[in-house]
Write an enzyme that holds these catalytic residues in place. Sequence first.
Site, PDB file in Angstrom:
ATOM      1  CG  ASP A 109      -1.970   0.997   1.291  1.00  0.00           C
ATOM      2  OD1 ASP A 109      -2.412   1.402   0.198  1.00  0.00           O
ATOM      3  OD2 ASP A 109      -2.418   1.370   2.402  1.00  0.00           O
ATOM      4  CB  ILE A 167     -11.417  -0.765   4.525  1.00  0.00           C
ATOM      5  CG1 ILE A 167     -12.515  -0.392   3.519  1.00  0.00           C
ATOM      6  CG2 ILE A 167     -11.921  -0.645   5.971  1.00  0.00           C
ATOM      7  CD1 ILE A 167     -13.639  -1.384   3.424  1.00  0.00           C
TER       8      ILE A 167
HETATM    9  P1  13P Z   1      -9.011   4.844   5.270  1.00  0.00           P
HETATM   10  O1  13P Z   1      -8.154   5.715   6.114  1.00  0.00           O
HETATM   11  O2  13P Z   1     -10.268   5.532   4.851  1.00  0.00           O
HETATM   12  O3  13P Z   1      -9.300   3.519   5.905  1.00  0.00           O
HETATM   13  O4  13P Z   1      -8.203   4.538   3.905  1.00  0.00           O
HETATM   14  C1  13P Z   1      -7.269   3.509   3.856  1.00  0.00           C
HETATM   15  C2  13P Z   1      -6.446   3.549   2.624  1.00  0.00           C
HETATM   16  O5  13P Z   1      -6.731   4.215   1.654  1.00  0.00           O
HETATM   17  C3  13P Z   1      -5.250   2.713   2.600  1.00  0.00           C
HETATM   18  O6  13P Z   1      -4.497   2.902   1.443  1.00  0.00           O
HETATM   19  O1  G3H Z   2      -3.400   4.966   3.559  1.00  0.00           O
HETATM   20  C1  G3H Z   2      -2.783   4.658   4.552  1.00  0.00           C
HETATM   21  C2  G3H Z   2      -3.127   3.459   5.337  1.00  0.00           C
HETATM   22  O2  G3H Z   2      -4.180   3.715   6.226  1.00  0.00           O
HETATM   23  C3  G3H Z   2      -1.921   2.944   6.042  1.00  0.00           C
HETATM   24  O3  G3H Z   2      -1.583   3.758   7.109  1.00  0.00           O
HETATM   25  O4  G3H Z   2       0.819   4.221   6.680  1.00  0.00           O
HETATM   26  O5  G3H Z   2      -0.179   4.509   8.975  1.00  0.00           O
HETATM   27  O6  G3H Z   2       0.172   2.218   8.037  1.00  0.00           O
HETATM   28  P1  G3H Z   2      -0.087   3.684   7.739  1.00  0.00           P
HETATM   29 ZN    ZN Z   3      -4.593   4.897   0.678  1.00  0.00          ZN
END
Ligand code: 13P
Ligand code: G3H
Ligand code: ZN
Length: 309
Positions: free
Chosen positions: A82, A255
Amino acid sequence: MPLVTSTEMFKKAYEGGYAIGAFNVNNMEIVQGITEAAKEVNSPLILQVSAGARKYAKHVYLMKLIEAAIEDTDLPICVHLDHGDSFDICKSCIDGGFTSVMIDGSKYSFEENIELTKKVVDYAHARGVVVEGELGKLAGIEDDVNVSDEDAQFTNPAEVEEFVTRTGVDSLAIAIGTSHGAFKFKGTPRLRFDILEEVSKRLPNFPIVLHGASSVIPEYVEMINANGGNMPGAQGVPEDMLRQAARMAVCKINIDSDLRLAMTGTIRKYFAENPEHFDPRQYLSPARANIKELVKHKIVHVLGSNDKI
Ligand code: 13P
Ligand code: G3H
Ligand code: ZN
């Protein structure tokens, strides 16, 4: 069942008018809560790992937890990076067994974003890994990067074909008004479905990704606030808007915040009711159980990915 990429999942989701949930994982209880939910309702899954999660838990621990979940559930699971912000982190995740990575070049110029994204795509595709790119800029906090509302930018539909063609990405995250975290809208929630519509006209049959898609479920915000927390004004994306996006070209819905709220609310309530307890298994069990309930709710009532295996 081995780890899978999201290719087949997205193809079926696009055709079927539903979306795959991409849930962030940071520890064993979160992995178990999500995968047990998906098992019960027969849903494919994307488990995603941020740079922060890798720093917190280490790549190898998260990978082994996900492998254990596959062995336990036999679900089709895609493991995804991510918000990768460099070629190096994408390469490290590809070399370390992830089946999908996101290269988030949204903070760069259009040309720089294309150059970086294409470099990742070339490396990933040669190894059977798929890539998500991003155009447009979401507001909110990711890791240590805080994008203010003023700096956020909706995706420009006129740019999407060139971006996808020149980079070769397999899916595209766009900005239509969602944001990361638990404070998404100051007033009435509003998403730019017109931008999503225009993007999907320009990219037929192409999977679109929605970040910042937690609904910030009021029940858990109230549970936090009633048990010593302080989150006035927390607000998320209404579920009917997410369902509408899933019926359109959105195939992946991210999410994380909802999982955090469910876990924190449950643990706060547990300690308020059981101040003398100190065994982590006692408070992590209900937290895991509520993550499971939350994910089942998302799959069945928001994403529509139940019974799609
Ligand atoms: P939220 O903060 O709305 O859960 O979004 C998560 C997200 O986009 C992770 O990449
Ligand atoms: O978009 C971000 C995600 O919620 C991940 O959050 O970078 O704090 O792990 P993080
Ligand atoms: Zn995100």
